[in-house]
Design a protein around this motif. Structure first.
Motif, PDB file in Angstrom:
ATOM      1  N   ILE A  45       2.544  -1.657   8.409  1.00  0.00           N
ATOM      2  CA  ILE A  45       3.001  -1.038   7.169  1.00  0.00           C
ATOM      3  C   ILE A  45       4.356  -0.366   7.420  1.00  0.00           C
ATOM      4  O   ILE A  45       4.452   0.570   8.226  1.00  0.00           O
ATOM      5  N   PRO A  46       5.438  -0.842   6.772  1.00  0.00           N
ATOM      6  CA  PRO A  46       6.742  -0.184   6.952  1.00  0.00           C
ATOM      7  C   PRO A  46       6.743   1.220   6.350  1.00  0.00           C
ATOM      8  O   PRO A  46       6.234   1.425   5.248  1.00  0.00           O
ATOM      9  N   VAL A  47       7.295   2.153   7.093  1.00  0.00           N
ATOM     10  CA  VAL A  47       7.486   3.506   6.573  1.00  0.00           C
ATOM     11  C   VAL A  47       8.916   3.577   6.054  1.00  0.00           C
ATOM     12  O   VAL A  47       9.861   3.448   6.831  1.00  0.00           O
ATOM     13  N   PRO A  48       9.112   3.744   4.766  1.00  0.00           N
ATOM     14  CA  PRO A  48      10.477   3.733   4.228  1.00  0.00           C
ATOM     15  C   PRO A  48      11.275   4.943   4.700  1.00  0.00           C
ATOM     16  O   PRO A  48      10.702   5.941   5.151  1.00  0.00           O
ATOM     17  N   PRO A  49      12.595   4.865   4.595  1.00  0.00           N
ATOM     18  CA  PRO A  49      13.424   6.034   4.949  1.00  0.00           C
ATOM     19  C   PRO A  49      12.996   7.268   4.158  1.00  0.00           C
ATOM     20  O   PRO A  49      12.421   7.164   3.065  1.00  0.00           O
ATOM     21  N   TRP A  75      -6.146   6.879   7.011  1.00  0.00           N
ATOM     22  CA  TRP A  75      -4.818   6.394   7.348  1.00  0.00           C
ATOM     23  C   TRP A  75      -4.348   6.879   8.723  1.00  0.00           C
ATOM     24  O   TRP A  75      -3.802   6.094   9.492  1.00  0.00           O
ATOM     25  N   GLY A  76      -4.506   8.162   8.995  1.00  0.00           N
ATOM     26  CA  GLY A  76      -3.983   8.725  10.237  1.00  0.00           C
ATOM     27  C   GLY A  76      -2.522   9.106  10.149  1.00  0.00           C
ATOM     28  O   GLY A  76      -1.920   9.561  11.121  1.00  0.00           O
ATOM     29  N   PHE A  77      -1.943   8.946   8.963  1.00  0.00           N
ATOM     30  CA  PHE A  77      -0.542   9.326   8.742  1.00  0.00           C
ATOM     31  C   PHE A  77      -0.318   9.535   7.248  1.00  0.00           C
ATOM     32  O   PHE A  77      -1.052   8.999   6.404  1.00  0.00           O
ATOM     33  N   PHE A  78       0.710  10.335   6.901  1.00  0.00           N
ATOM     34  CA  PHE A  78       0.972  10.652   5.500  1.00  0.00           C
ATOM     35  C   PHE A  78       2.320  11.353   5.373  1.00  0.00           C
ATOM     36  O   PHE A  78       2.883  11.852   6.349  1.00  0.00           O
ATOM     37  N   MET A 116       0.839  -1.202   0.000  1.00  0.00           N
ATOM     38  CA  MET A 116       0.000   0.000   0.000  1.00  0.00           C
ATOM     39  C   MET A 116       0.872   1.249   0.000  1.00  0.00           C
ATOM     40  O   MET A 116       1.850   1.312   0.737  1.00  0.00           O
ATOM     41  N   GLU A 117       0.506   2.184  -0.831  1.00  0.00           N
ATOM     42  CA  GLU A 117       1.261   3.429  -0.921  1.00  0.00           C
ATOM     43  C   GLU A 117       0.756   4.427   0.124  1.00  0.00           C
ATOM     44  O   GLU A 117      -0.432   4.756   0.152  1.00  0.00           O
ATOM     45  N   ILE A 118       1.661   4.894   0.960  1.00  0.00           N
ATOM     46  CA  ILE A 118       1.304   5.899   1.960  1.00  0.00           C
ATOM     47  C   ILE A 118       0.951   7.202   1.243  1.00  0.00           C
ATOM     48  O   ILE A 118       1.663   7.620   0.321  1.00  0.00           O
ATOM     49  N   PRO A 119      -0.150   7.870   1.628  1.00  0.00           N
ATOM     50  CA  PRO A 119      -0.536   9.119   0.950  1.00  0.00           C
ATOM     51  C   PRO A 119       0.565  10.172   1.001  1.00  0.00           C
ATOM     52  O   PRO A 119       1.312  10.259   1.988  1.00  0.00           O
ATOM     53  N   VAL A 120       0.665  10.947  -0.049  1.00  0.00           N
ATOM     54  CA  VAL A 120       1.630  12.047  -0.143  1.00  0.00           C
ATOM     55  C   VAL A 120       0.857  13.339  -0.365  1.00  0.00           C
ATOM     56  O   VAL A 120       0.077  13.442  -1.313  1.00  0.00           O
ATOM     57  N   ILE A 121       1.069  14.315   0.505  1.00  0.00           N
ATOM     58  CA  ILE A 121       0.418  15.623   0.392  1.00  0.00           C
ATOM     59  C   ILE A 121       1.472  16.653   0.013  1.00  0.00           C
ATOM     60  O   ILE A 121       2.492  16.787   0.702  1.00  0.00           O
ATOM     61  N   LEU A 146       0.300   0.619  11.961  1.00  0.00           N
ATOM     62  CA  LEU A 146      -0.707  -0.422  11.832  1.00  0.00           C
ATOM     63  C   LEU A 146      -1.887   0.088  11.001  1.00  0.00           C
ATOM     64  O   LEU A 146      -2.482   1.108  11.322  1.00  0.00           O
ATOM     65  N   LYS A 147      -2.207  -0.645   9.926  1.00  0.00           N
ATOM     66  CA  LYS A 147      -3.364  -0.293   9.095  1.00  0.00           C
ATOM     67  C   LYS A 147      -4.082  -1.573   8.686  1.00  0.00           C
ATOM     68  O   LYS A 147      -3.458  -2.490   8.141  1.00  0.00           O
TER      69      LYS A 147
END
Length: 293
Positions: free
Chosen positions: A196-200, A30-33, A1-6, A190-191
């Protein structure tokens, strides 16, 4: 899953409406982005990162590996109530503790905190607008907001399977803005029941997550999400997390506009419904609340 980008700059151009929608969905689903084009000075961010790493190498690293936990890892059982991290906290406002943090960081961390606080205020305004509230609603509800920065390193770990970098938790406060390592991973959110790993970090992106008070104030529309940090066998991970929180005396409650009406007679609602059936339910709920006052 792709984390949203704003892309923060698009909130002030032709793509404002589209970007507000993306932000709302990221907060609600999501609660994060990730946040790009956020306006925090890139050179300042790089300077902050360099000074933190320098302080770690000169002071924190040796002290950490001299600790009892680090010495016994792999030889004896380590308590499940400890985290494989070394950190310090800078309190920016309302009262600074700048004299308690390393001298080489004092000027830079102040400048960085000033810029990230402004960014947090802009985010809070956009979130308020998305919820149909006055743009300054969250800022006012925070009542003289508290801002602090947790500066942490998660040291290289020879036995990452035996300890957590940081145990699973949600954040207590408001809006958290993270500037993290560009090489070493470890953060997970957690989703839908999966980590869900958050990449560097790429470039000068900032990672944003929401705290418990935002979930309460939005009556659960926006979410505070569990996250954790895994230690890494190949490197030490940098984490500079700015917490934009309510003031200590802020009274926290759901925004009245976002709550359901309460304690009404069903027949009264049906009577009102018969003339408003084909309007949206949110307006009907708001009118019902007004009648009950």
């Amino acid at each position: 899953m792709e984390i949203p980008v704003i892309k923060m700059d698009q909130l002030y151009g032709d793509k404002r409406s589209e970007t507000l929608t993306l932000l709302h969905n990221a907060c609600a689903q999501w609660g994060f982005f990730w946040l790009e084009n956020h306006g925090v000075n890139k050179d300042l961010m790089n300077k902050m990162k360099g000074l933190v790493n320098k302080h770690y190498e000169q002071d924190m690293e040796k002290n950490f590996y001299s600790s009892e936990m680090a010495k016994i890892l792999g030889y004896e059982e380590v308590s499940s109530n400890v985290d494989w991290e070394c950190s310090f906290m800078y309190r920016h406002q309302p009262k600074s503790n700048s004299h308690d943090i390393p001298k080489l960081l004092r000027t830079t961390v102040f400048e960085y905190a000033e810029e990230v606080t402004k960014l947090a205020e802009h985010l809070a305004a956009a979130m308020s607008e998305n919820l149909g509230l006055d743009k300054d609603y969250i800022e006012k509800a925070f009542s003289k907001s508290s801002v602090g920065i947790k500066v942490a390193k998660y040291p290289r770990c020879s036995h990452p399977e035996l300890v957590m970098g940081l145990r699973e938790h949600t954040d207590a406060g408001g809006i958290i803005l993270l500037f993290q390592d560009e090489l070493v991973p470890g953060l997970e959110f957690l989703k839908d029941g999966k980590w869900i790993p958050v990449p560097p970090t790429e470039g000068n992106r900032i990672f944003v997550n929401l705290g418990d008070q935002i979930e309460v104030m939005t009556n659960g529309i926006y979410k505070s999400i569990c996250h954790q940090v895994l230690p890494n066998k190949n490197g030490s991970r940098l984490s500079i997390a700015t917490f934009y929180n309510p003031g200590a005396d802020a009274i926290i409650c759901p925004a009245p506009k976002l709550t359901y009406p309460s304690q009404y007679r069903f027949q009264d609602y049906l009577n009102f419904y018969s003339t408003t059936k084909f309007t949206d339910k949110e307006s009907r709920f708001q009118t019902t609340k007004a009648i009950l006052k």
